[in-house]
Design an enzyme around this catalytic site. Structure first.
Site, short mmCIF file in Angstrom:
data_model
loop_
_atom_site.label_atom_id
_atom_site.label_comp_id
_atom_site.label_asym_id
_atom_site.label_seq_id
_atom_site.Cartn_x
_atom_site.Cartn_y
_atom_site.Cartn_z
N LYS A 149 0.83 -1.21 0.00
CA LYS A 149 0.00 0.00 0.00
C LYS A 149 0.86 1.25 0.00
O LYS A 149 0.69 2.14 -0.84
CB LYS A 149 -0.93 -0.02 1.21
N ILE A 150 1.78 1.34 0.96
CA ILE A 150 2.59 2.56 1.08
C ILE A 150 3.57 2.67 -0.10
O ILE A 150 3.69 3.72 -0.74
CB ILE A 150 3.31 2.60 2.45
N ASP A 169 10.10 -6.86 -4.54
CA ASP A 169 9.01 -7.40 -3.74
C ASP A 169 8.71 -8.80 -4.27
O ASP A 169 8.06 -8.95 -5.30
CB ASP A 169 7.76 -6.51 -3.82
N CYS A 228 10.93 4.32 6.61
CA CYS A 228 9.70 4.72 7.34
C CYS A 228 8.89 3.47 7.62
O CYS A 228 7.67 3.57 7.81
CB CYS A 228 8.86 5.64 6.47
N ARG A 230 9.79 -0.18 9.51
CA ARG A 230 9.93 -0.68 10.87
C ARG A 230 11.40 -0.69 11.25
O ARG A 230 12.28 -0.95 10.41
CB ARG A 230 9.41 -2.12 10.97
N ASP A 254 12.77 7.05 10.29
CA ASP A 254 11.62 7.41 11.13
C ASP A 254 11.42 6.36 12.22
O ASP A 254 10.71 6.59 13.18
CB ASP A 254 10.36 7.50 10.25
N GLU A 259 12.90 1.87 20.37
CA GLU A 259 12.30 3.21 20.41
C GLU A 259 11.86 3.52 21.83
O GLU A 259 11.34 2.62 22.50
CB GLU A 259 11.11 3.29 19.45
N HIS A 278 9.38 8.43 14.85
CA HIS A 278 8.25 7.58 14.45
C HIS A 278 7.01 8.44 14.18
O HIS A 278 5.97 8.29 14.85
CB HIS A 278 7.96 6.51 15.51
N ALA A 281 2.80 8.07 10.96
CA ALA A 281 1.33 8.09 11.01
C ALA A 281 0.82 9.36 11.66
O ALA A 281 -0.38 9.51 11.85
CB ALA A 281 0.84 6.89 11.80
N1 NAD Z 1 6.46 4.94 10.17
C1 NAD Z 1 5.20 4.74 10.46
O1 NAD Z 1 4.64 5.38 11.33
C2 NAD Z 1 4.42 3.71 9.72
C3 NAD Z 1 3.06 3.93 9.44
C4 NAD Z 1 2.35 2.96 8.73
C5 NAD Z 1 2.99 1.78 8.34
N2 NAD Z 1 4.30 1.60 8.65
C6 NAD Z 1 5.00 0.39 8.21
O2 NAD Z 1 5.25 0.48 6.81
C7 NAD Z 1 5.44 -0.84 6.29
C8 NAD Z 1 4.69 -1.02 4.98
O3 NAD Z 1 3.32 -0.87 5.19
P1 NAD Z 1 2.23 -1.14 4.02
O4 NAD Z 1 0.96 -0.60 4.53
O5 NAD Z 1 2.72 -0.67 2.72
O6 NAD Z 1 2.19 -2.72 4.08
P2 NAD Z 1 1.67 -3.73 2.94
O7 NAD Z 1 1.42 -4.99 3.64
O8 NAD Z 1 0.58 -3.11 2.14
O9 NAD Z 1 2.94 -3.90 1.99
C9 NAD Z 1 4.13 -4.55 2.39
C10 NAD Z 1 4.78 -5.11 1.13
O10 NAD Z 1 6.03 -5.69 1.50
C11 NAD Z 1 6.19 -6.87 0.72
N3 NAD Z 1 7.16 -7.75 1.37
C12 NAD Z 1 6.97 -8.60 2.41
N4 NAD Z 1 8.13 -9.24 2.71
C13 NAD Z 1 9.07 -8.76 1.84
C14 NAD Z 1 10.44 -9.03 1.66
N5 NAD Z 1 11.09 -9.93 2.42
N6 NAD Z 1 11.10 -8.36 0.68
C15 NAD Z 1 10.46 -7.44 -0.10
N7 NAD Z 1 9.13 -7.17 0.01
C16 NAD Z 1 8.45 -7.81 0.99
C17 NAD Z 1 4.81 -7.47 0.62
O11 NAD Z 1 4.67 -8.32 -0.49
C18 NAD Z 1 3.94 -6.23 0.47
O12 NAD Z 1 3.69 -5.94 -0.88
C19 NAD Z 1 5.00 -1.78 7.40
O13 NAD Z 1 6.16 -2.25 8.06
C20 NAD Z 1 4.21 -0.88 8.34
O14 NAD Z 1 4.20 -1.37 9.67
C21 NAD Z 1 5.02 2.53 9.31
O1 2HG Z 2 1.87 6.33 15.53
C1 2HG Z 2 1.57 5.14 15.75
O2 2HG Z 2 0.69 4.80 16.54
C2 2HG Z 2 2.30 4.00 14.98
C3 2HG Z 2 2.11 4.14 13.51
C4 2HG Z 2 2.52 2.95 12.67
O3 2HG Z 2 3.80 2.54 12.88
C5 2HG Z 2 1.51 1.83 12.72
O4 2HG Z 2 1.88 0.69 13.01
O5 2HG Z 2 0.36 2.10 12.42
#
Ligand code: NAD
Ligand code: 2HG
Length: 526
Positions: A149-150, A169, A228, A230, A254, A259, A278, A281
């Site tokens: 998604k991201i 991916d 951004c 994990r 981030d 943490e 962090h 979000a």
């Molecule tokens: N910094 C923040 O505050 C914040 C906020 C939201 C999400 N996140 C993190 O961002 C990351 C991505 O989120 P998303 O919503 O896009 O998730 P998502 O599940 O939509 O996408 C993750 C992608 O990673 C791919 N993937 C899985 N294992 C892999 C590997 N070993 N090598 C390459 N690709 C691989 C999957 O196929 C998938 O397409 C997650 O770790 C989520 O926790 C962080």
């Molecule tokens: O700000 C938060 O609560 C963490 C955001 C993000 O890492 C999540 O897992 O949704």
């Protein structure tokens, strides 16, 4: 009136929804002992990342029906403990997608133009135009690790800025990458060709320290990396070293292995590093989205309705759920297992419901199998609601068959998964007490309970081979909990399934594959 305890700061929009059906108590930053004391009074908990909901807290929460995580990651909730007690855990898998993508883009541009340091310099009364000459992202190559998604949103925005896109991916089809304007490459090529690298993958055993001294050494000296996703996906000490030695040009993080960050070699570096606490979000919009999304689910569950994003229990009528729950666990376990045996992207999944299971409502079982299959790639992002859509978007063909006449066991489930280069099948059943048994792997009969750490081999049935594998594991200090061999004919092919106490150390799989007669070996973590 039911009672909801809000343990972390949550947007008022969420509190307003909860207040329609429950007494809402907001008590943020409670010490664990305090939370343990009051949790027995509550029907629901609503948290962000600040509160750890451990097995002890779940045990003490005798009235708990639901735990809502306003965000994606449920790594701060003991989900298996909640599942055992029938407590629903819900999250908001998409509420902060845009916020996190925009944070990554903001960090990429800030790194290119030294925005944080230039800002600080002007605030210090200086006017240092030469010091802050930057670089453009236009026509540069962006390597996206994780095209979910991201990653997809980042791809669309970066494309609009004129960047060339490559992506790694293993679970995404070339067609999907193509639609996003990305060329799929392997990780080595991505590290070598990118001017900017951005990580959007979950933290899993496979992705822990994915970016380490060895992979950083492959990057261009002018390249920059952004995380951004994990903490723990980048080895922070190796990154600091690479930045100090000028091996790479910059990094923006981030998220961190631990943490809050505290003492770190990264904080001692200059304008080549940008660190944020962090904040991915942390936008007004995302906080409203996740608060509303999760509050609505808590409200629905308290009203006896299903939740739409349950990570552990599907939205079924409680009676139907009670009956199906063990089979759902079986389907999820087998889905996860067969996906790890295939190793690569799964292109098609055949689901055979056999014996008594063939007479059941099959849709939740199919969904549970898909959830298990996709959990390796998507972790907590996949749930009982989105598993089918996620599978569809990934181009996974799902075929369902049923045969009530097959009755080796009362009811059993066979999953056949096919990837670009490998194909595997596993069968499982439930014993009288509801315990899961894996009864067949690739057509070879076995009888093994699933275990957190497992080793599957395919070998030629000949004297000495089992002993050699045992000694090899012993020499790596791996303790074997159980071992089984399944074969169809004497001295033909066979499978061996070992349950082990700890994850296999690095390098051992390569050694196993060198043993004469071993044709294939896979580790599995369940
Ligand atoms: N910094 C923040 O505050 C914040 C906020 C939201 C999400 N996140 C993190 O961002 C990351 C991505 O989120 P998303 O919503 O896009 O998730 P998502 O599940 O939509 O996408 C993750 C992608 O990673 C791919 N993937 C899985 N294992 C892999 C590997 N070993 N090598 C390459 N690709 C691989 C999957 O196929 C998938 O397409 C997650 O770790 C989520 O926790 C962080
Ligand atoms: O700000 C938060 O609560 C963490 C955001 C993000 O890492 C999540 O897992 O949704």
């Amino acid at each position: 009136m039911p009672k909801v305890l809000v343990c972390d700061p949550i947007d008022q929009a969420g509190i307003d929804i909860l207040s329609q059906v429950a007494q809402v108590d907001i008590k943020t930053g409670l010490p664990v002992e305090e939370l343990m004391k009051i949790v027995p009074e509550y029907d629901a908990l609503m948290i962000r990342s600040g509160t750890r909901v451990t097995a002890d807290i779940i045990e003490a929460g005798v009235q708990l029906k639901i735990i809502g995580r306003a965000g994606v990651g449920v790594d701060n909730v003991d989900v298996p403990a909640a599942t055992r007690k029938g407590i629903i855990v819900v999250n908001s898998p998409e509420g902060n997608t845009i916020a996190a993508a925009e944070q990554a883009l903001a960090l990429m541009l800030s790194l290119s133009r030294h925005i944080p340091d230039a800002n600080q310099s002007v605030k210090n009364g200086q006017w240092e135009r030469k010091k802050f000459v930057g670089t453009e992202v236009y026509k540069k190559t962006l390597g996206i690790v994780g095209l979910g998604k991201i990653g997809s949103h980042v791809a669309a925005a970066a494309k609009a800025m004129g960047m060339k896109l490559i992506a790694f991916d293993p679970f995404i089809s070339a067609e999907r990458a193509d639609q996003l304007g990305c060329r799929l490459v392997d990780m080595d090529v991505l590290m070598q060709e990118s001017d900017y690298i951005t990580l959007h993958i979950p933290k899993t055993p496979e992705t822990a320290n994915l970016i380490n001294a060895e992979s950083l050494a492959k990057m261009k000296p002018t390249a920059r990396i952004i995380n951004c996703a994990r903490g723990g996906i980048i080895d922070e000490a190796a990154l600091a070293e690479a930045l100090k030695n000028g091996q790479i040009a910059g990094a923006a993080l981030d998220v961190y292995a631990s943490e809050p960050l505290g003492e770190s070699p990264l904080t001692e570096l200059g304008k080549e590093v940008i660190l944020t606490p962090h904040l991915g979000a942390s936008t007004t919009e995302a906080q409203v989205n996740v608060a509303v999304d999760v509050a609505e689910q808590i409200r629905d569950v308290l009203l006896g309705l299903p939740a739409r994003s349950a990570v552990n229990i599907p939205g079924l009528h409680p009676d139907a759920l009670e009956q199906l729950r063990p089979y759902l666990q079986l389907a999820e376990t087998l889905g996860n297992l067969v996906s790890q045996l295939v190793g690569d992207r799964v292109e098609s999944l055949n689901i055979h419901l056999q014996g008594e299971l063939a007479n059941n409502q099959s849709q939740p079982i199919v969904i549970a199998a898909l959830k298990g299959l996709l959990s390796r790639a998507l972790r907590e992002r996949v749930n009982y609601v989105n598993a089918s859509i996620e599978a569809q978007e990934r181009g996974i063909r799902v075929i369902e068959t049923r045969d009530a006449s097959i009755c080796d066991y009362k009811g059993s489930l066979l999953l056949q998964a096919k990837g670009p280069s490998e194909e595997h099948e596993v069968t499982g059943t439930l014993l009288g007490d509801g315990e899961i048994r894996i009864t067949m792997v690739d057509g070879f009969p076995i009888n093994v309970p699933p275990n957190q750490h497992m080793l599957f081999t395919r070998h030629r049935d000949m004297p000495g081979i089992i002993g050699k594998i045992g000694s090899l594991l012993g020499s790596f200090n791996v303790n074997i909990a159980s071992m089984q061999v399944g074969r169809q004919i004497v001295r033909g092919d066979a499978v061996m399934v070992l349950t082990i106490d700890d994850p296999l150390p690095e390098g051992i799989l390569e050694e196993i594959l060198k043993v004469a007669g071993i044709r294939d070996a896979n580790t599995v973590m369940l």
